[in-house]
Design a protein around this motif. Sequence first.
Motif, PDB file in Angstrom:
ATOM      1  N   ASN A 165      77.386  67.053  60.513  1.00  0.00           N
ATOM      2  CA  ASN A 165      78.349  67.029  61.627  1.00  0.00           C
ATOM      3  C   ASN A 165      79.130  65.719  61.569  1.00  0.00           C
ATOM      4  N   PRO A 166      80.350  65.742  61.072  1.00  0.00           N
ATOM      5  CA  PRO A 166      81.134  64.501  60.936  1.00  0.00           C
ATOM      6  C   PRO A 166      81.381  63.789  62.260  1.00  0.00           C
ATOM      7  N   GLU A 167      81.202  64.485  63.383  1.00  0.00           N
ATOM      8  CA  GLU A 167      81.488  63.876  64.685  1.00  0.00           C
ATOM      9  C   GLU A 167      80.300  63.103  65.253  1.00  0.00           C
ATOM     10  N   THR A 168      79.139  63.203  64.641  1.00  0.00           N
ATOM     11  CA  THR A 168      77.952  62.523  65.147  1.00  0.00           C
ATOM     12  C   THR A 168      77.843  61.115  64.571  1.00  0.00           C
ATOM     13  N   ALA A 169      77.759  60.126  65.435  1.00  0.00           N
ATOM     14  CA  ALA A 169      77.583  58.740  65.005  1.00  0.00           C
ATOM     15  C   ALA A 169      76.092  58.445  64.860  1.00  0.00           C
ATOM     16  N   VAL A 170      75.732  57.738  63.800  1.00  0.00           N
ATOM     17  CA  VAL A 170      74.352  57.299  63.596  1.00  0.00           C
ATOM     18  C   VAL A 170      74.278  55.815  63.925  1.00  0.00           C
ATOM     19  N   VAL A 171      73.418  55.462  64.864  1.00  0.00           N
ATOM     20  CA  VAL A 171      73.345  54.093  65.365  1.00  0.00           C
ATOM     21  C   VAL A 171      71.937  53.539  65.122  1.00  0.00           C
ATOM     22  N   PRO A 172      71.743  52.729  64.084  1.00  0.00           N
ATOM     23  CA  PRO A 172      70.425  52.122  63.863  1.00  0.00           C
ATOM     24  C   PRO A 172      70.063  51.185  65.017  1.00  0.00           C
ATOM     25  N   VAL A 173      68.799  51.203  65.397  1.00  0.00           N
ATOM     26  CA  VAL A 173      68.317  50.364  66.485  1.00  0.00           C
ATOM     27  C   VAL A 173      67.440  49.253  65.909  1.00  0.00           C
ATOM     28  N   ASP A 174      67.871  48.009  66.086  1.00  0.00           N
ATOM     29  CA  ASP A 174      67.051  46.869  65.653  1.00  0.00           C
ATOM     30  C   ASP A 174      66.018  46.557  66.729  1.00  0.00           C
ATOM     31  N   GLU A 175      64.767  46.345  66.310  1.00  0.00           N
ATOM     32  CA  GLU A 175      63.673  46.216  67.256  1.00  0.00           C
ATOM     33  C   GLU A 175      63.266  44.776  67.540  1.00  0.00           C
ATOM     34  N   GLY A 176      64.072  43.809  67.087  1.00  0.00           N
ATOM     35  CA  GLY A 176      63.698  42.417  67.295  1.00  0.00           C
ATOM     36  C   GLY A 176      63.478  42.069  68.756  1.00  0.00           C
ATOM     37  N   GLY A 177      64.366  42.546  69.625  1.00  0.00           N
ATOM     38  CA  GLY A 177      64.246  42.240  71.044  1.00  0.00           C
ATOM     39  C   GLY A 177      63.023  42.861  71.676  1.00  0.00           C
ATOM     40  N   ALA A 178      62.615  44.045  71.190  1.00  0.00           N
ATOM     41  CA  ALA A 178      61.409  44.682  71.712  1.00  0.00           C
ATOM     42  C   ALA A 178      60.162  43.967  71.231  1.00  0.00           C
ATOM     43  N   ILE A 179      60.157  43.552  69.969  1.00  0.00           N
ATOM     44  CA  ILE A 179      58.999  42.837  69.443  1.00  0.00           C
ATOM     45  C   ILE A 179      58.770  41.544  70.219  1.00  0.00           C
ATOM     46  N   LYS A 180      59.852  40.866  70.562  1.00  0.00           N
ATOM     47  CA  LYS A 180      59.721  39.594  71.247  1.00  0.00           C
ATOM     48  C   LYS A 180      59.497  39.746  72.758  1.00  0.00           C
ATOM     49  N   GLY A 181      60.073  40.774  73.379  1.00  0.00           N
ATOM     50  CA  GLY A 181      60.068  40.808  74.832  1.00  0.00           C
ATOM     51  C   GLY A 181      59.506  42.039  75.490  1.00  0.00           C
ATOM     52  N   TYR A 182      58.972  43.000  74.718  1.00  0.00           N
ATOM     53  CA  TYR A 182      58.614  44.294  75.300  1.00  0.00           C
ATOM     54  C   TYR A 182      57.559  44.173  76.390  1.00  0.00           C
ATOM     55  N   VAL A 183      56.492  43.423  76.139  1.00  0.00           N
ATOM     56  CA  VAL A 183      55.343  43.432  77.038  1.00  0.00           C
ATOM     57  C   VAL A 183      55.645  42.743  78.358  1.00  0.00           C
ATOM     58  N   GLY A 184      56.122  41.517  78.312  1.00  0.00           N
ATOM     59  CA  GLY A 184      56.277  40.763  79.546  1.00  0.00           C
ATOM     60  C   GLY A 184      57.689  40.407  79.933  1.00  0.00           C
ATOM     61  N   GLY A 185      58.667  40.801  79.101  1.00  0.00           N
ATOM     62  CA  GLY A 185      60.047  40.447  79.392  1.00  0.00           C
ATOM     63  C   GLY A 185      60.332  38.973  79.304  1.00  0.00           C
ATOM     64  N   GLN A 186      59.500  38.245  78.543  1.00  0.00           N
ATOM     65  CA  GLN A 186      59.641  36.795  78.447  1.00  0.00           C
ATOM     66  C   GLN A 186      59.701  36.351  76.987  1.00  0.00           C
ATOM     67  N   PRO A 187      60.700  36.796  76.237  1.00  0.00           N
ATOM     68  CA  PRO A 187      60.801  36.341  74.850  1.00  0.00           C
ATOM     69  C   PRO A 187      61.046  34.844  74.783  1.00  0.00           C
ATOM     70  N   THR A 188      60.474  34.212  73.788  1.00  0.00           N
ATOM     71  CA  THR A 188      60.629  32.765  73.627  1.00  0.00           C
ATOM     72  C   THR A 188      61.028  32.451  72.195  1.00  0.00           C
ATOM     73  N   GLY A 189      61.396  31.181  71.989  1.00  0.00           N
ATOM     74  CA  GLY A 189      61.698  30.728  70.643  1.00  0.00           C
ATOM     75  C   GLY A 189      63.030  31.207  70.137  1.00  0.00           C
ATOM     76  N   THR A 190      63.090  31.457  68.857  1.00  0.00           N
ATOM     77  CA  THR A 190      64.330  31.824  68.193  1.00  0.00           C
ATOM     78  C   THR A 190      64.837  33.173  68.711  1.00  0.00           C
ATOM     79  N   PRO A 191      66.144  33.448  68.548  1.00  0.00           N
ATOM     80  CA  PRO A 191      66.697  34.707  69.063  1.00  0.00           C
ATOM     81  C   PRO A 191      66.138  35.921  68.332  1.00  0.00           C
ATOM     82  N   ALA A 192      66.272  37.079  68.966  1.00  0.00           N
ATOM     83  CA  ALA A 192      65.683  38.321  68.457  1.00  0.00           C
ATOM     84  C   ALA A 192      66.041  38.633  67.001  1.00  0.00           C
TER      85      ALA A 192
END
Length: 422
Positions: free
Chosen positions: A277-304
């Motif tokens: 389907n040429p009309e469907t966009a594929v959008v990869p999701v980078d998980e850096g922000g989830a790895i750093k902040g998923y549990v407590g919403g308090q990521p620290t240190g370097t950016p995602a």
Amino acid sequence: MRSSLLTFATDLLDEGLEQVADNIQHRGGVGGITLAAAYHDARDVFPHNPNRVVYFQEPGAVFFQPSPDLFRTLELQPAVSQLIGERDLVAELVVAAKRRDMDANAWVVLLHVDRGRAIEPYAQRNAFGDLYLTQLCPANPSARAYARALIADVASRGVDSILMESFHFVPFPHGYHHERAFVEITPLTSFLLSLCFCDSCARAAAERGVGTSSLRDAVRSTIRRELTADYTDPAPIEDSTRVREMFGGDLGGFLDARSAVVTSLVAELVDAARESNPETAVVPVDEGGAIKGYVGGQPTGTPAPSISWQLGVDLQRVAETAGALEVMAYASTAERVLFDLEAYASAIPDASKLGVILRPVRPDCDGPANLRSKVEVASAFQVDRIDFYHDGLAPLDALDWVKSALPVGGAANAPTRRSENR
């Protein structure tokens, strides 16, 4: 700027597709619905579901009726959710959304299928040969063929976009149910345990002139030492330069081979969707922000995005290949969201192709003003889309918070984007 709310099959089945769509469109003021079309095992608590409060997701299930021709010759087969019976929720969503002039999107968890021993021939293996039975290896030809068929099948149903998660190597800390470790797992040990040395990965490395035999032995020795010795290396490993120089520089070439595997898989998946389907966009999701902040919403240190390389994700190449990139801004403050988005904007060719996932619930948000400030931060980058996680997992009044944040209106004290970082 497009927007959507992420949903599960349980939301559409238990509350009713039309009711969910009505809530999202009118109460939430959101322009689209994104359904988990392929998902992994989990135990979830649903605060407003009329039929259930605690639910165990089906391991590695799909929530549509697969097209037999796409999977007939493949070793790996999709597992259709028992919950949906003969229904095809992706197709149903497309019809309902179009009738309301809303976007219909699919959220596909590709390689994290947690089907136990059934995926043994295709799973990641660490340096000791230990299987990771929650994750298909992105270098494995059968896993790649399965992923291509899955993306093509979902695209064929006419969705506007596919949010594509878990298209890369899985990090060791992602964990499993009832996992145990009574020794310290340092950042270095965790990373080395995340490296896949299956036959497919060894071949991919060899094609780039990288031998894995001595590297595997060195990784094993380091892990053993770290797990048993009095001294361990507690230093963070977010500096890829330091890690690449380990083991006489052999690890650097191996990491390049990993990122080439992931980037080439993304290219194949984008092509598979376009052919379907040429009309469907594929959008990869980078998980850096989830790895750093998923549990407590308090990521620290370097950016995602500083840890994306650990998953085999070359952000610039992945974004160029797909023409888009979605990021998980899981943080309790708008300042941290700004910090991460500036880093992502610097890492990819065109920040306007960015999408952002926000959580309008605790621990990330304590009220509508907090969410509004984060939406304003994202809007300052002129992002392509904002998606909200998650309809079934959030209280219903989270929809009110979302509506107050969209369209962007001018929340007080929202952090200012620093143009010098562009």
